[in-house]
Enzyme design. Structure first.
Site, short mmCIF file in Angstrom:
data_model
loop_
_atom_site.label_atom_id
_atom_site.label_comp_id
_atom_site.label_asym_id
_atom_site.label_seq_id
_atom_site.Cartn_x
_atom_site.Cartn_y
_atom_site.Cartn_z
CG ASP A 76 -1.88 1.13 1.24
OD1 ASP A 76 -1.48 2.27 0.92
OD2 ASP A 76 -3.05 0.89 1.52
CG HIS A 77 1.12 4.54 -2.98
ND1 HIS A 77 -0.14 4.26 -3.42
CD2 HIS A 77 1.19 5.89 -2.90
CE1 HIS A 77 -0.80 5.39 -3.61
NE2 HIS A 77 -0.01 6.40 -3.30
CG HIS A 125 -4.43 4.49 -0.42
ND1 HIS A 125 -3.43 3.56 -0.46
CD2 HIS A 125 -4.69 4.82 -1.71
CE1 HIS A 125 -3.08 3.34 -1.72
NE2 HIS A 125 -3.84 4.08 -2.50
C1 BG6 Z 1 -3.96 5.24 -5.89
C2 BG6 Z 1 -5.35 5.37 -6.45
O1 BG6 Z 1 -3.81 4.03 -5.20
O2 BG6 Z 1 -3.72 6.33 -5.00
C3 BG6 Z 1 -5.51 6.69 -7.17
O3 BG6 Z 1 -5.60 4.30 -7.35
C4 BG6 Z 1 -5.13 7.83 -6.26
O4 BG6 Z 1 -6.83 6.84 -7.65
C5 BG6 Z 1 -3.78 7.60 -5.61
O5 BG6 Z 1 -5.11 9.02 -7.04
C6 BG6 Z 1 -3.49 8.62 -4.55
O6 BG6 Z 1 -2.17 8.47 -4.11
P1 BG6 Z 1 -1.27 9.73 -3.76
O7 BG6 Z 1 0.00 9.16 -3.26
O8 BG6 Z 1 -1.14 10.53 -5.02
O9 BG6 Z 1 -2.04 10.47 -2.72
#
Ligand code: BG6
Length: 511
Positions: free
Chosen positions: A203-204, A266
């Site tokens: 989960d990034h 997230h």
């Molecule tokens: C991704 C989603 O996992 O996370 C996207 O698929 C979203 O829809 C993105 O825009 C948001 O990540 P960050 O790091 O840009 O807040």
């Protein structure tokens, strides 16, 4: 994720990792499925470049890109080099450098090879097996519907068998399942091929420094934890507001929607970091056990506590934006939500009676990811005979992005002869205290996988517990979402959700 104390403000590149005592990851082959995909170009390659720059990868590190697209080693290298160069022209990209460092990028490209293969075919996977010896990480940067198939194919050709001195790990992207039932099926398929300790569900959000900092804030400081409970906290907001729309991702987004795309992954990561009990150590299982316990304590969401929205045409940051239904690859009568707000309650002693409000949406008026902790109001008594007629509660905002840091709002005495109070803010901003190195958020996660530290990855039970909370809302998702104008703060229903409890959302700040 290693925890150590260091002094702030290291000054040389790579110094943060070095200061934290990070050593080189062991030699390994990283096999990327989806070598031609967006994720590989935009995030994985810049992360490997940054890890190379921090001297965190071993000289025996290799990268094999696997994809069906006809290509070869030289072409793949050229394409990736061209993409890296493009990053030097776009300051707003997730990865931006003024100049690509040739030594670091050269270090990465020397180690790249390409295998044109179809991962659904056994003979192709057998060709891959011939190229992989020793430690290996298989990164599934492919569409979610293929996760189970790829893992089964890897298992089928023996690539997931670990031997003395040779680990085999699989990194699986999100969305991991589309609801509780499919997540359970996927877990069963994956765990039939490999042990839980080999699976790294990524989960990034957990790669963001500001997200990891939530644990540091809570458990490395004595002043917050005594207040961190229902006696002192009134309610908590968690927001991931985006100004971007679905852009070219309509085909992915239509069957997915904001809830599946952002909430059980997230937003629940932020929620569990903020509300879990202190683990008894920073050992991966100790941390994940506490997170899992917390996720299991969240009450499945009720119908009346969910608001779904979809953006209509509007103006975002001065630009006209088309309605979601007019975006490419989106149905003209789509009922997919591009915004969702939820009210959740946690059934445990620490949080009983404290609502947690979560919201996320696209094409909103501001880009802001934050956790806002609202403390209870102090008693009025002391100020009875003064001009003060209302006390403002303290609010602690954990700013995840784009502002990175934290803000504590307190009341201070306004200068002058009378007792008048004014709200003021105490602010910590990451970039003031530390030298920030370029980071797209995947560096720590790739490194952790290579060293075998699963602290920041999701375990099977955590995934299932998260889906169990949102499943009732998914089952209802064929309903018509409430429209909101692009560039606004979201649908009116989301305001009403909080107003019911006498609360309101923090304002979205236009960038
Ligand atoms: C991704 C989603 O996992 O996370 C996207 O698929 C979203 O829809 C993105 O825009 C948001 O990540 P960050 O790091 O840009 O807040």
């Amino acid at each position: 994720m290693a925890f150590r104390s260091v002094t702030a403000s290291p000054t040389s590149p790579g110094a943060n990792a070095a200061a934290a005592g990070a050593h080189k990851a062991p030699p390994a082959t990283l096999v990327i499925f989806g070598a031609h995909g967006d994720l590989t170009k935009r995030l994985l390659m810049p992360s490997l470049y940054n890890l190379a720059g921090g001297a965190l990868l071993d000289d025996g590190f290799k990268i094999i890109g696997v994809d069906r697209v006809p290509s070869d080693d030289a072409k793949w290298r050229e394409e990736l080099t061209a993409t890296m160069q493009e990053f030097t022209h776009d300051k707003t990209a997730e990865f931006y450098v003024e100049k690509v460092d040739e030594t670091n990028w050269g270090w990465v490209t020397q180690r790249l090879s390409y295998l044109q293969a179809d991962f659904t075919k056994k003979e192709d996977m057998a060709r891959l097996a011939q190229q992989v010896q020793g430690n290996a990480v298989f990164y599934l940067a492919v569409a979610a519907r293929f996760f189970g198939d790829v893992v089964e194919q890897l298992g089928g050709v023996g690539l997931l068998k670990q031997a003395e001195g040779a680990f085999r790990r699989v990194v699986i992207e999100k969305p991991y399942g589309a609801d509780l039932a499919s997540a359970k099926t996927l877990n069963a398929r994956v765990l039939a091929q490999a042990d839980e300790s080999q699976i790294f569900r990524i989960d990034h959000f957990l790669g963001k420094e500001t997200v990891q900092n939530i644990m540091a804030l809570r458990f490395a400081n004595g002043i917050f934890e005594p207040l961190w409970k229902r006696d002192h906290i009134d309610y908590v907001e968690i927001t991931a507001a985006e100004t971007i729309g679905v852009e070219q991702r309509g085909a992915f987004y239509e069957p997915t929607g904001a809830l599946r795309d952002m909430v059980p992954n997230h937003l629940f990561q932020l929620l569990s970091m903020v509300s879990m009990e202190p683990p008894n150590s920073f050992d991966a299982e100790a941390v994940r056990n506490e997170k899992a316990k917390l996720l299991k304590a969240i009450h499945p969401v009720r119908h009346e506590d969910v608001v779904r929205g979809q953006y209509a045409a509007g103006t975002v940051q001065g630009h006209s934006v088309a309605a979601y239904r007019d975006e490419p690859n989106v149905a003209h009568d789509s009922t997919t939500e591009t915004y969702v707000a939820l009210r959740l309650v946690i059934d445990n002693w620490r949080w009983a009676g404290v609502p947690f409000y979560l919201r996320t949406g696209k094409s909103l008026g501001g880009r802001q990811t934050e956790v806002v902790v609202h403390f209870r109001k102090p008693p009025f008594a002391l100020f009875r005979d003064t001009a003060v007629d209302e006390l403002t509660p303290n609010v602690l905002t954990l700013d995840i992005q784009p502002f990175e840091g934290l803000t504590l709002s307190i009341s201070a005495k306004h200068p002058g002869p009378q007792m008048i109070l004014a709200p003021v803010q105490l602010r910590f901003q990451y970039k003031d205290a530390f030298k920030l190195e370029p980071n797209v958020g995947y560096e720590t996660l790739i490194y952790d996988c290579l060293i075998g530290d699963p602290t920041l990855f999701q375990r099977a039970d955590m995934i299932e517990a998260s889906w169990a909370v949102v499943d009732p809302a998914i089952k209802e998702s064929g309903e018509q979402p409430e429209l909101y104008a692009a560039g606004s703060a979201g649908p009116a229903g989301a305001e009403a959700l909080l107003a019911r409890d006498g609360h309101s959302w923090a304002a979205l700040k236009a960038e």
